[in-house]
Write an enzyme that holds these catalytic residues in place. Structure first.
Site, mmCIF file in Angstrom:
data_model
loop_
_atom_site.group_PDB
_atom_site.id
_atom_site.type_symbol
_atom_site.label_atom_id
_atom_site.label_comp_id
_atom_site.label_asym_id
_atom_site.label_seq_id
_atom_site.Cartn_x
_atom_site.Cartn_y
_atom_site.Cartn_z
ATOM 1 N N ARG A 137 0.841 -1.218 0.000
ATOM 2 C CA ARG A 137 0.000 0.000 0.000
ATOM 3 C C ARG A 137 0.878 1.272 0.000
ATOM 4 N NH1 ARG A 137 -3.042 -3.531 -0.551
ATOM 5 N NH2 ARG A 137 -5.193 -3.720 0.128
ATOM 6 N N SER A 139 -10.147 0.039 3.672
ATOM 7 C CA SER A 139 -9.406 -0.212 4.914
ATOM 8 C C SER A 139 -8.861 1.103 5.442
ATOM 9 C CB SER A 139 -8.217 -1.141 4.651
ATOM 10 O OG SER A 139 -8.648 -2.386 4.189
ATOM 11 N N GLU A 177 -4.137 4.092 6.363
ATOM 12 C CA GLU A 177 -3.882 3.803 4.941
ATOM 13 C C GLU A 177 -4.211 4.996 4.044
ATOM 14 O OE1 GLU A 177 -6.198 1.643 1.946
ATOM 15 O OE2 GLU A 177 -5.085 -0.110 2.638
HETATM 16 N N1 EPU Z 1 -10.883 -10.048 10.560
HETATM 17 C C1 EPU Z 1 -11.539 -10.090 11.780
HETATM 18 N N2 EPU Z 1 -12.442 -9.105 12.059
HETATM 19 C C2 EPU Z 1 -12.729 -8.120 11.200
HETATM 20 C C3 EPU Z 1 -12.056 -8.056 9.969
HETATM 21 C C4 EPU Z 1 -11.131 -9.043 9.666
HETATM 22 O O1 EPU Z 1 -11.302 -10.988 12.579
HETATM 23 O O2 EPU Z 1 -13.577 -7.290 11.547
HETATM 24 C C5 EPU Z 1 -9.971 -11.121 10.207
HETATM 25 C C6 EPU Z 1 -10.538 -12.005 9.103
HETATM 26 O O3 EPU Z 1 -11.343 -13.025 9.638
HETATM 27 C C7 EPU Z 1 -9.310 -12.553 8.428
HETATM 28 C C8 EPU Z 1 -8.313 -11.422 8.590
HETATM 29 O O4 EPU Z 1 -8.787 -10.597 9.642
HETATM 30 O O5 EPU Z 1 -8.812 -13.682 9.118
HETATM 31 C C9 EPU Z 1 -8.135 -10.610 7.302
HETATM 32 O O6 EPU Z 1 -9.387 -10.041 6.922
HETATM 33 P P1 EPU Z 1 -9.789 -9.791 5.380
HETATM 34 O O7 EPU Z 1 -9.594 -11.033 4.598
HETATM 35 O O8 EPU Z 1 -11.130 -9.158 5.370
HETATM 36 O O9 EPU Z 1 -8.711 -8.806 4.837
HETATM 37 P P2 EPU Z 1 -8.005 -7.532 5.505
HETATM 38 O O10 EPU Z 1 -6.609 -7.934 5.855
HETATM 39 O O11 EPU Z 1 -8.841 -6.976 6.572
HETATM 40 C C10 EPU Z 1 -6.962 -6.691 3.269
HETATM 41 C C11 EPU Z 1 -6.852 -5.401 2.527
HETATM 42 C C12 EPU Z 1 -8.135 -5.105 1.765
HETATM 43 C C13 EPU Z 1 -8.389 -6.244 0.799
HETATM 44 C C14 EPU Z 1 -8.473 -7.561 1.578
HETATM 45 C C15 EPU Z 1 -8.568 -8.752 0.662
HETATM 46 C C16 EPU Z 1 -5.312 -4.026 3.789
HETATM 47 C C17 EPU Z 1 -5.144 -2.843 4.689
HETATM 48 N N3 EPU Z 1 -6.568 -4.315 3.447
HETATM 49 O O12 EPU Z 1 -7.966 -6.521 4.265
HETATM 50 O O13 EPU Z 1 -7.924 -3.916 1.017
HETATM 51 O O14 EPU Z 1 -9.594 -6.059 0.070
HETATM 52 O O15 EPU Z 1 -7.261 -7.752 2.370
HETATM 53 O O16 EPU Z 1 -7.348 -8.975 0.040
HETATM 54 O O17 EPU Z 1 -4.325 -4.616 3.392
HETATM 55 C C18 EPU Z 1 -8.123 -1.536 1.132
HETATM 56 O O18 EPU Z 1 -6.895 -1.483 1.061
HETATM 57 O O19 EPU Z 1 -8.822 -0.488 1.198
HETATM 58 C C19 EPU Z 1 -8.778 -2.837 1.156
HETATM 59 C C20 EPU Z 1 -10.106 -2.970 1.308
#
Ligand code: EPU
Length: 341
Positions: free
Chosen positions: A167, A241, A337
């Protein structure tokens, strides 16, 4: 001449997906390089502070902007070359990202499907090296052209010159506010292999009984997963995010995982480990909580939302409280971010 090029005192609430109120003292739509050159040639140009806005999907506006907002709207998309391995496809900075992704798939050029439905424009996509469901923009990036706003010169950036990170790119660091990205060229693989390693995406394809997905089917699955978990900015203000997933070193991770054995984590090539900020925030009890008009989205704790009427300062106040509680509980620093203006 300048009165045609510039508008004065323009409201920006519809130009940022968080729906935050702010005004620009000066405003200009940049729909071509010629128009930008004309702006740079005006006497006003030299004394106005500048802010480039694309889709406004990764920005937190904390108040009125006393300078000139340049709204990047340069259109166009075309195949500009090919070699044995890849198609080279260029798009103007103002093209809406998701429409561009759909168009490449319709043309039979796969490679961007995992990045379907990300809000914003093509021109903004390299700035934070957008990524989702196992793919980052940098993996499909060929180069970009950007105008140096100090000199008016058009400059080419290859992948190295962009200094991509998680990012992150030079356009968020040393080159911040200096360039207006005019177009981006992508390298889309002719020998395409699907990227389906991300657990949720794999589950979605499995549920639809798709074993050998096409690029379009992956895009559809990504759209389905995103729509379930992430709020549509057209319905409720947000910037995706709000924090980056924090990366901790091996020693800090060992301590962390001993205390929280089930926590999601992603080992990095250099031995560091990325933690899931959404999980940390949920564990601190923030998920689904409202504070007036701002809140923490109930399906994804990493997303802050504006249900109408929030100001940038309200968003920042909530963000700071979340950072403090995650630091207290886990000893982990969360870094925002979006770009804060
Ligand atoms: N999780 C929780 N609670 C929550 C949210 C997430 O426990 O409220 C856990 C999920 O269960 C999972 C882990 O955290 O085990 C990761 O969650 P998720 O797969 O939703 O992805 P993320 O790491 O929260 C990142 C990116 C997103 C992208 C998704 C999918 C960043 C900052 N964010 O989110 O990107 O869509 O992976 O690849 O890296 C963005 O940058 O704006 C964005 C939406």
């Amino acid at each position: 001449m300048s009165s045609v090029l510039f508008q004065r005192d323009i409201r920006l609430h519809r130009l940022n997906t968080f729906g935050l109120p702010a005004r620009a003292a000066w405003f200009a739509a940049v729909d071509s390089l010629e128009r930008l050159a004309a702006l740079i040639a005006t006497p006003e140009w030299r004394y106005l502070q500048r802010l480039v806005l694309g889709g406004g999907s990764n920005v937190i506006l904390t108040g009125d902007f006393d300078g000139l907002v340049l709204h990047a709207r340069i259109p166009g998309r075309a195949l500009v070359g090919e070699d044995q391995e890849a198609w080279l496809v260029r798009a103007g900075a103002g093209e809406p990202w998701h429409e561009f992704v759909c168009w490449t798939l319709e043309q039979g050029w796969p490679g961007l499907e995992n990045l379907a439905l990300i809000p914003g424009t093509v021109g903004a996509s390299p700035i934070q090296n957008i990524g989702a469901y196992g793919l980052e923009l940098a993996q499909r990036f060929q180069g970009l052209e950007a105008v140096d706003l100090a000199t008016g010169e058009l400059r080419a950036f290859d992948r190295d010159a962009c200094g991509f990170g998680y990012r992150d790119s030079v356009f968020k660091r040393e080159a911040a506010n200096r360039f207006l990205i005019a177009s981006v060229t992508f390298r889309l693989p002719k020998r395409w292999t699907p990227v389906t390693g991300y657990a949720e995406l794999a589950r979605e394809l499995e549920a639809a009984k798709i074993e050998k997905p096409t690029a379009r089917q992956i895009a559809d699955a990504v759209v389905a997963v995103r729509s379930r978990k992430l709020p549509d900015p057209a319905q409720i203000g947000n910037a995706g995010s709000f924090f980056k997933n924090p990366v901790v070193d091996a020693a800090a991770f060992a301590e962390f995982i001993a205390r929280y054995p089930g926590a999601p984590h992603y080992p990095q090539p250099d031995g560091a480990v990325k933690l899931a900020a959404g999980w940390l925030i949920e564990r601190c009890g923030w998920k689904g909580k409202w504070f007036g008009a701002v809140g923490v989205y109930d399906k994804q704790a990493l997303v802050l939302v504006n249900r109408g009427g929030a100001r940038g300062q309200d968003v920042l106040r909530l963000a700071r409280s979340i950072q403090e509680s995650v630091l207290d509980e886990f000893g982990v620093v969360l870094e925002p971010e979006p770009v804060v203006v």
